[in-house]
Design a protein around this motif. Structure first.
Motif, mmCIF file in Angstrom:
data_model
loop_
_atom_site.group_PDB
_atom_site.id
_atom_site.type_symbol
_atom_site.label_atom_id
_atom_site.label_comp_id
_atom_site.label_asym_id
_atom_site.label_seq_id
_atom_site.Cartn_x
_atom_site.Cartn_y
_atom_site.Cartn_z
ATOM 1 N N VAL F 2 13.176 -3.996 -4.614
ATOM 2 C CA VAL F 2 14.222 -2.991 -4.859
ATOM 3 C C VAL F 2 13.784 -1.636 -4.285
ATOM 4 O O VAL F 2 12.599 -1.408 -4.056
ATOM 5 C CB VAL F 2 14.509 -2.810 -6.371
ATOM 6 N N LYS F 3 14.798 -0.817 -4.072
ATOM 7 C CA LYS F 3 14.508 0.561 -3.688
ATOM 8 C C LYS F 3 14.842 1.473 -4.852
ATOM 9 O O LYS F 3 15.927 1.405 -5.425
ATOM 10 C CB LYS F 3 15.339 0.962 -2.473
ATOM 11 N N THR F 94 18.509 0.044 -6.121
ATOM 12 C CA THR F 94 19.285 -0.840 -5.246
ATOM 13 C C THR F 94 18.426 -2.014 -4.825
ATOM 14 O O THR F 94 17.210 -1.876 -4.680
ATOM 15 C CB THR F 94 19.648 -0.133 -3.911
ATOM 16 N N LYS F 95 19.093 -3.118 -4.572
ATOM 17 C CA LYS F 95 18.373 -4.286 -4.082
ATOM 18 C C LYS F 95 18.109 -4.135 -2.582
ATOM 19 O O LYS F 95 18.967 -3.668 -1.839
ATOM 20 C CB LYS F 95 19.235 -5.533 -4.319
ATOM 21 N N ILE F 96 16.893 -4.522 -2.199
ATOM 22 C CA ILE F 96 16.545 -4.513 -0.776
ATOM 23 C C ILE F 96 16.372 -5.957 -0.333
ATOM 24 O O ILE F 96 15.720 -6.742 -1.023
ATOM 25 C CB ILE F 96 15.219 -3.756 -0.561
ATOM 26 N N ASP F 97 16.968 -6.306 0.800
ATOM 27 C CA ASP F 97 16.925 -7.707 1.203
ATOM 28 C C ASP F 97 15.606 -8.106 1.847
ATOM 29 O O ASP F 97 15.142 -9.228 1.678
ATOM 30 C CB ASP F 97 18.086 -8.017 2.151
ATOM 31 N N ASN F 98 15.052 -7.175 2.570
ATOM 32 C CA ASN F 98 13.785 -7.526 3.208
ATOM 33 C C ASN F 98 13.095 -6.255 3.685
ATOM 34 O O ASN F 98 13.710 -5.189 3.784
ATOM 35 C CB ASN F 98 14.016 -8.466 4.399
ATOM 36 N N ALA F 99 11.815 -6.359 3.950
ATOM 37 C CA ALA F 99 11.050 -5.233 4.468
ATOM 38 C C ALA F 99 10.127 -5.744 5.557
ATOM 39 O O ALA F 99 9.683 -6.903 5.504
ATOM 40 C CB ALA F 99 10.235 -4.580 3.359
#
Ligand SMILES: Nc1ncnc2c1ncn2[C@@H]1O[C@H](COP(=O)(O)OP(=O)(O)O)[C@@H](O)[C@H]1O
Ligand SMILES: Nc1ncnc2c1ncn2[C@@H]1O[C@H](COP(=O)(O)OP(=O)(O)O)[C@@H](O)[C@H]1O
Ligand SMILES: Nc1ncnc2c1ncn2[C@@H]1O[C@H](COP(=O)(O)OP(=O)(O)O)[C@@H](O)[C@H]1O
Lengths: 427, 112, 427, 427, 112, 112
Positions: F2-3, F94-99
């Motif tokens: 998440v961010k 917020t949800k983060i899909d990938n990094a």
């Protein structure tokens, strides 16, 4: 040069007898070359005030730059009027008990265009006015980022009247320090020790800035600092050189000594810093210049170029340590190091004058006259005493009338918005 | 539709823009940020007081694009931004629910 | 001092007879002190132009700072050449019908190093050149953020030739206002009323900036404004002091009066503002200084320090109201208040000269000579009339040749990029 | 004027005989007006150094502004001491083989307040000191954004000693170029060609900045550049005007010529640029001013105003092409165009002096004396030769002692943090 | 809860704020960004060297709000920001998982 | 992943960084923003014209981290940033899909 100051003192007496205010005709005795140099000197000393505003303004955080600049700039308003009305006469009016000037020049009454030496009396008055304006502005570096503006204004008028004018009289207006033989060519005691010591007292009375020691408090614009320092350096030629009150060999010698001491102090500050922190800094070079200029101020009319080199070299290193070491150890928050530079530099300069002077009849220690150092020490101590005590009392009085310090919220938000409803930078 | 957010060194911006342009992507938004991570900071000295600085200047690039282009764009960015030294930065991918082009009112992929 | 201006007028006649262009030898009659002061005065008046660029440049929005500075800076190019070729002779050439100078000094023909008073004639010429450069630059404050640069250049040449040169001749070149006995020591009418009124007309002809009254239009850099004002103040010592054309008691008196009026106006503007808005502003202090300097300009060689104090105090308050109240009521968009400060301040100064003058034979109302106020009023009205009408006509002519105003897109984007393909600040 | 320089040379001889260091009394022969002007000239030439710091500082990228300013500012420290100790005597000491000055003035020994012409000898020395400080600072424009600071310091001392001091002696200290009859009123060869050519060599030795030609490298603050240029312009009045060594008709003529050439070059640069790129730029106006000032420097005491106009007009256009066309074609990275402006402008000025001179006995080509152009050409070639060769050798020697260039990481990060542990701007 | 991110011309910020205020929305966060898209750039010239600039100044407005208000707010923004010329900008909508008001610790819609 | 996006007063940044550091989080990105909400603005005056300013300077901190750490980090931020006065700011998740770590190409939690 002491002779020249004597002329002024004599003049003060003479002025008690009426001289018509607009003696356009009475211009014999006025030298156009000397007058030209003193006109220019007065103008460039005036320019030191905005130079200082820039020097100090660049060193504070962005939210306080306008308030910082205003503290200097407003002196051009307040002290111009103060000096014209009662400041000049307290300083240069006919002597009362070697302590203070009389009221004969009140509101510039009797200050006309008759010669004072080889220049019009009014010109001498306005040259001295610029000194009176600059000196309290120097103090502000210690109190910025937290002092309320109304309290500052009150302080300003009182300090100019109760500290600057008397010391100025003591040294240059025919007062007891002049009589004692204290050497202060252009204001080591009158200008720098007085403002430096007062700055320290003010910093102690006000207390530290919120976040001092933990928050990052660094100059918001170092190019401003460099340019401000350079304008000060430039103005110093008028400040010191104009103190010769003539356009002659003495003025030239003063000019040279000023340049050499400033250059030397730039080098010594930078080198010491380089050794201690691994890098020479630009802020250090600018600070060193001011340290050297401060230190040479009392000495510049009495020493050789080699003497100036020595005075400058010591000044740079000494003030560096005052600022970066002593201040930290002692823990006071003199925001922009007024004490460390003007106080310490001024004391060194005043004593060094007693070491390096080659002035006939007032030679320094290195030229065999031990007494002069003692005299210089007395003038330093007397200046410290008056400045410290009076500043403390003035601040207590002002503080009883109106709050000295901005409240926490104002300090966080910045004094520009809080004291002046303005922002320095917009899009 | 996804948003690709790349935090990179300031100097590589032009190269990334060029790369994206060749890839057919022209729309993006850039902002100046400060970043902190593994990269070691710097010392600053002001009148003898030392500060250690670990916030370093970076540039953030935001690109909203159709999900299918994401992998390609990420490769383009990596190619332009990689120096191999600590501090090259990160790319984050997030889902975007919708986009609107203000000028026309178009929505979705057509708005990009 | 009128005598001195007479000398110049006489000289103009004399010049019709040939004097060798390089009369290196003919330097008897030249005083080195006076020459030194006039050299310096010319140099520091030149410095007022970039000072103004900074003063104005700080007050506009970031996207227009370069265009604003360029409008001042380019005067150093355009008017230097205009003045050398035909401006000087129109102003100071042998008088034609008390209205304009003849062509005898065209292209500096006959303007050599022979003494004009006690200084070389070329030095007088170049000192006056700096006035001619500064005056149209003052106008630009009213038209910035919207006027196209090519149109401005055309306007500049025409205005200098058709407005400045004639008025300069009327007052200082031996024209009808000089004959009438109008007092204008350093340019209240010639410089400030002429530019202030022209600025108002130009602002009206151009119309308001897009978004005026709704968008936030605030200074993008107030430190620039403060430093710009300070450089102007500094330069004013040369501007007013140099108008003595000598390094003497008069110059000293002018210097003192200039300082006092400026300081007083700083205080009165700031105080009035404090009362009205609850805070003293830094922009106000800087603006007050300029107001005071403008107002003392015509008077500085004719009044006492106390007179200067009064003139300055009124100027600060009056210009504050012109700027913050009258302008808003009347609804015109004089971007940086050229009319409110130079026009209003200049008028006050010109009339105040008729009140406070202590000049022998031309005393002011307060010294029993009612007539002088009338003479001053005539000079004010005449200046307003010529400036207003000629500026209007010039702008209509220029507008017929090339578009005056930048288009909407350019105004939104900023004139820096649009007119000069440059950005002021980058990383 | 050559006569005046002769006076100095004579004096140098005379000085071998003892004159007491503090000859306060021996002031007959000193003119207060001349002294006033030379005091002021020295002060305003000193101000050119921070003016240059601002001019150059505005032109670099934000991360390098402090390092750039420091390179100029530190000259005020280093060269002040170098000049005082051995620079002055190498330049103006008793002549040795027409090539260099002897050691008689070592550490200002024998440089007292006795008259040199009509001013105190120390004043002449300090005026020349300011030239010696400014000249190497000019070079830095070519090496900024990549040279290591320690290497620069070493270079600075060596260059001042091995390039500036000898050329200064050749031209002004009674050396072979003076004897040959080469005209260089205020430093076309000594100051501008020497620094411009050395800059080019240094740029070539150091190599291009990382990213040159691909990355955006634009001025980070053009208002700084404008104000810097304006301060330089202002200072140039002292630089050129002070080179008259007196406050007389010659000084006035020099002042006028300086102003006209600068104004003309502003116009020609801007117009050429307008034609080529469709817009007149502010950076161009500022650059044009410097180009004109450089070109008039050697000529300003020998030509008419019309000659100055011509010299200025050509200078603006010529330097524009050098900077925007020739540099690009040749591919070297002279970061801030020191060669294109000072080198090319200086050469044009030196040759133009041989065209336009009206000096009795040394008339230029247009006045029938073909030989003078040849003499001027010799002085140009000799200066180029010494400057180029010596700079190359010095850099090789310095490079053998310590690395000349900052490493890649430092260049990317910026030299402010890397060389000085400081950031120019914070919040 | 969603976040509306609008990238618009600098001049329209005040109008958008007014419009939102009338709509009942007061909380928002603004930042200065540079954008690149279809809008044509500008030429800059420094000493004869020309640069073509395609990053133009824009303003980014971020508003976190209850999902139901999103459409209304989008309309408000479009109304204030549309000039019809290329470069008016974009609006992006993203889902927000949660919000916290630091002062009170409130979470979710109550935190806005 | 998440961010966490925190909008806080400028003065508390150092404290937050210290807190996070103790918590074991070192990577974050900071930007200067202007915020408007319930906090009352200030008056500014320029030559007698008054402006009321309701955009106040704030700092935005963005931290991308494994979802499990989110609550702890939120607490750290609240602790450092809370003064109790209006204007303390918000935290958005917020949800983060990938990094992606640009330097190594690592993806997912390994990239943080
Ligand atoms: N967890 C994170 N959340 C947000 N930004 C981060 C995070 N970690 C790193 N960053 C950003 O990425 C930049 C580079 O990270 P760093 O750890 O120094 O190097 P690298 O990415 O090469 O390992 C940081 O300066 C910061 O701006
Ligand atoms: N795909 C995108 N991702 C992120 N930002 C974008 C994207 N496309 C456009 N933008 C932003 O929107 C701005 C306006 O876009 P532009 O294409 O010039 O005009 P318009 O939106 O009117 O078609 C750009 O300057 C940029 O900041
Ligand atoms: N709905 C929102 N969307 C985006 N940012 C917001 C929102 N509400 C508040 N903010 C940001 O949070 C900051 C503080 O909010 P404010 O309402 O003044 O105080 P508090 O959070 O203490 O109630 C604002 O300045 C703004 O930057």
């Amino acid at each position: 040069m002491k002779k020249r100051m004597g002329v002024i003192a004599l003049l003060a007496l003479m002025m008690i007898f009426i001289l018509p205010m607009f003696a356009w005709a009475a211009e014999e005795g006025i030298d156009t070359g000397d007058t030209a140099w003193m006109l220019v000197s007065s103008a460039i000393v005036m320019l030191m005030v905005p130079g200082l505003a820039l020097f100090y303004g660049g060193m504070v955080r962005q939210k306080n730059v306008l308030n910082t600049m205003m503290m200097s700039f407003i002196c051009l308003g307040v002290i111009t009027i103060q000096w014209m009305l009662w400041g000049y006469t307290l300083s240069f009016g006919s002597d009362i008990g070697k302590l203070i000037g009389g009221m004969d020049f009140f509101a510039l009454n009797g200050v006309g265009l008759e010669p004072a030496g080889t220049i019009p009396h009014q010109l001498f008055m306005v040259f001295q006015m610029m000194f009176a304006i600059l000196t309290p502005a120097l103090i502000t570096g210690a109190i910025v980022e937290r002092m309320r503006f109304p309290a500052y204004l009150l302080f300003l008028v009182l300090w100019a009247t109760l500290v600057y004018d008397p010391i100025c009289h003591w040294v240059w207006g025919g007062g007891w320090l002049a009589e004692l033989g204290a050497l202060d060519f252009a204001g080591g005691t009158v200008v720098h020790i007085s403002s430096g010591v007062s700055a320290l007292v003010a910093a102690l009375v006000l207390g530290r800035r919120r976040g001092y020691g933990t928050e990052r408090m660094v100059p918001h614009n170092i190019p401003y600092v460099v340019i401000g320092a350079a304008i000060l350096w430039f103005g110093w030629f008028g400040f010191n050189g104009g103190s010769a009150l003539a356009s002659d060999g003495l003025a030239a010698s003063v000019f040279v000594n000023t340049q050499i001491a400033a250059g030397a102090a730039v080098m010594s500050w930078v080198i010491v810093e380089w050794l201690r922190h691994g890098k020479p800094t630009v802020l250090g070079a600018a600070s060193g210049a001011i340290a050297g200029l401060v230190a040479i101020t009392p000495a510049c009319g009495f020493v050789t170029p080699m003497g100036s080199l020595a005075i400058g070299l010591v000044a740079g290193a000494l003030c560096y340590f005052a600022v970066s070491y002593a201040k930290v150890k002692l823990g006071y928050d003199d925001s922009l190091d007024v004490f460390g530079i003007h106080g310490v530099g001024g004391m060194w300069g005043a004593l060094a004058t007693g070491l390096f002077s080659v002035e006939a009849g007032a030679e320094g220690l290195f030229y065999g006259n031990v007494a002069q150092v003692g005299i210089q020490a007395i003038s330093v101590v007397a200046t410290i005493a008056l400045a410290a005590i009076a500043t403390f009392v003035i601040l207590k009085v002002v503080g009883a009338i109106t709050k000295l310090r901005a409240d926490d919220e104002a300090e966080v938000l910045g004094l520009d918005v809080n004291e002046h409803s303005e922002k320095a930078y917009s899009v | 539709m996804v948003k690709i957010e790349a935090i990179v060194r300031p100097g590589v911006l032009e190269d990334i823009k060029d790369g994206l342009s060749k890839f057919g992507i022209h729309g993006l938004t850039v902002s100046q940020v400060m970043g902190c991570g593994l990269q070691k900071g710097r010392k600053e000295v002001y009148r003898g007081t030392e500060y250690s600085i670990n916030l370093l200047p970076k540039v953030k690039i935001e690109i909203v694009l159709a999900a299918k282009d994401a992998d390609g764009v990420i490769e383009v960015i990596i190619k332009a931004a990689r120096t191999g030294e600590i501090g090259d930065g990160k790319i984050f991918i997030t889902k975007i629910d919708n986009a609107v082009r203000i000028r026309t009112g178009e929505k979705g992929d057509a708005a990009l």
